[in-house]
Scaffold this motif. Structure first.
Motif, PDB file in Angstrom:
ATOM      1  N   GLU A  43      36.820  40.304  28.620  1.00  0.00           N
ATOM      2  CA  GLU A  43      37.748  41.215  29.296  1.00  0.00           C
ATOM      3  C   GLU A  43      37.685  41.036  30.814  1.00  0.00           C
ATOM      4  O   GLU A  43      38.709  40.986  31.481  1.00  0.00           O
ATOM      5  CB  GLU A  43      37.453  42.661  28.906  1.00  0.00           C
ATOM      6  CG  GLU A  43      37.925  42.988  27.504  1.00  0.00           C
ATOM      7  CD  GLU A  43      37.864  44.473  27.191  1.00  0.00           C
ATOM      8  OE1 GLU A  43      37.055  45.200  27.813  1.00  0.00           O
ATOM      9  OE2 GLU A  43      38.633  44.896  26.312  1.00  0.00           O
ATOM     10  N   PHE A  44      36.473  40.932  31.355  1.00  0.00           N
ATOM     11  CA  PHE A  44      36.296  40.744  32.790  1.00  0.00           C
ATOM     12  C   PHE A  44      36.899  39.414  33.246  1.00  0.00           C
ATOM     13  O   PHE A  44      37.583  39.345  34.275  1.00  0.00           O
ATOM     14  CB  PHE A  44      34.800  40.808  33.122  1.00  0.00           C
ATOM     15  CG  PHE A  44      34.500  40.680  34.585  1.00  0.00           C
ATOM     16  CD1 PHE A  44      34.745  41.732  35.456  1.00  0.00           C
ATOM     17  CD2 PHE A  44      33.964  39.506  35.093  1.00  0.00           C
ATOM     18  CE1 PHE A  44      34.456  41.613  36.812  1.00  0.00           C
ATOM     19  CE2 PHE A  44      33.678  39.377  36.447  1.00  0.00           C
ATOM     20  CZ  PHE A  44      33.922  40.435  37.308  1.00  0.00           C
ATOM     21  N   GLU A  47      40.682  39.589  33.226  1.00  0.00           N
ATOM     22  CA  GLU A  47      41.145  40.411  34.344  1.00  0.00           C
ATOM     23  C   GLU A  47      41.135  39.593  35.633  1.00  0.00           C
ATOM     24  O   GLU A  47      42.083  39.647  36.429  1.00  0.00           O
ATOM     25  CB  GLU A  47      40.253  41.638  34.496  1.00  0.00           C
ATOM     26  CG  GLU A  47      40.656  42.535  35.644  1.00  0.00           C
ATOM     27  CD  GLU A  47      39.719  43.723  35.827  1.00  0.00           C
ATOM     28  OE1 GLU A  47      39.806  44.355  36.893  1.00  0.00           O
ATOM     29  OE2 GLU A  47      38.898  43.997  34.932  1.00  0.00           O
ATOM     30  N   ARG A  50      44.077  37.230  35.648  1.00  0.00           N
ATOM     31  CA  ARG A  50      45.321  37.956  35.969  1.00  0.00           C
ATOM     32  C   ARG A  50      45.423  38.220  37.472  1.00  0.00           C
ATOM     33  O   ARG A  50      46.476  38.005  38.082  1.00  0.00           O
ATOM     34  CB  ARG A  50      45.375  39.290  35.211  1.00  0.00           C
ATOM     35  CG  ARG A  50      45.843  39.171  33.812  1.00  0.00           C
ATOM     36  CD  ARG A  50      46.089  40.570  33.187  1.00  0.00           C
ATOM     37  NE  ARG A  50      45.772  40.490  31.791  1.00  0.00           N
ATOM     38  CZ  ARG A  50      44.620  40.811  31.222  1.00  0.00           C
ATOM     39  NH1 ARG A  50      43.636  41.291  31.940  1.00  0.00           N
ATOM     40  NH2 ARG A  50      44.433  40.687  29.930  1.00  0.00           N
ATOM     41  N   ILE A  51      44.335  38.719  38.054  1.00  0.00           N
ATOM     42  CA  ILE A  51      44.328  39.044  39.490  1.00  0.00           C
ATOM     43  C   ILE A  51      44.633  37.806  40.330  1.00  0.00           C
ATOM     44  O   ILE A  51      45.370  37.884  41.317  1.00  0.00           O
ATOM     45  CB  ILE A  51      42.968  39.661  39.888  1.00  0.00           C
ATOM     46  CG1 ILE A  51      42.842  41.073  39.297  1.00  0.00           C
ATOM     47  CG2 ILE A  51      42.794  39.696  41.402  1.00  0.00           C
ATOM     48  CD1 ILE A  51      41.457  41.684  39.407  1.00  0.00           C
ATOM     49  N   ILE A  56      46.811  33.430  31.154  1.00  0.00           N
ATOM     50  CA  ILE A  56      45.806  33.887  30.202  1.00  0.00           C
ATOM     51  C   ILE A  56      45.783  32.878  29.049  1.00  0.00           C
ATOM     52  O   ILE A  56      46.827  32.561  28.476  1.00  0.00           O
ATOM     53  CB  ILE A  56      46.143  35.299  29.663  1.00  0.00           C
ATOM     54  CG1 ILE A  56      46.204  36.298  30.822  1.00  0.00           C
ATOM     55  CG2 ILE A  56      45.150  35.727  28.600  1.00  0.00           C
ATOM     56  CD1 ILE A  56      44.938  36.452  31.616  1.00  0.00           C
TER      57      ILE A  56
END
Length: 70
Positions: A43-44, A47, A50-51, A56
Motif C-alpha cells: 500500500e505504501f 501510494e 501515485r504521488i 500502478i
C-alpha cells in the motif's frame, strides 16, 4: 487489486515480496506478521508511485504447484 505475494522461510523468520511490484519486500518473525507487513508495504509503495505520477503495476502473476517424484 489483488497482488500475488511470495513468502519464504528464512533462518530468522520469514520474508515476502510480490513479483509484480519491483523493490517491495518485507520481513517478519512469523507468517502472520510478514503478511501484514507486506500488505502495508505494498500500500505504501503504491501510494508513492501515485504521488510521483508513475503507473500502478497491473497484477499479472499467478501461482501453481506441480508434483514431481522425489
Amino acid at each position: 487489486m489483488k497482488y500475488l505475494i511470495v513468502i519464504e522461510k528464512t533462518t530468522t523468520g520469514y520474508s515476502a515480496y510480490s513479483p509484480d511490484i519491483d523493490g517491495c519486500v518485507a520481513t517478519g518473525s512469523t507468517k502472520k506478521e510478514v503478511e501484514k507487513v507486506i500488505h502495508d508495504a505494498i500500500e505504501f509503495h503504491l501510494e508513492g508511485l501515485r504521488i510521483e505520477g508513475f503507473d500502478i503495476p497491473v497484477p499479472r502473476s499467478f501461482s501453481k504447484y506441480v508434483e514431481v517424484s522425489a
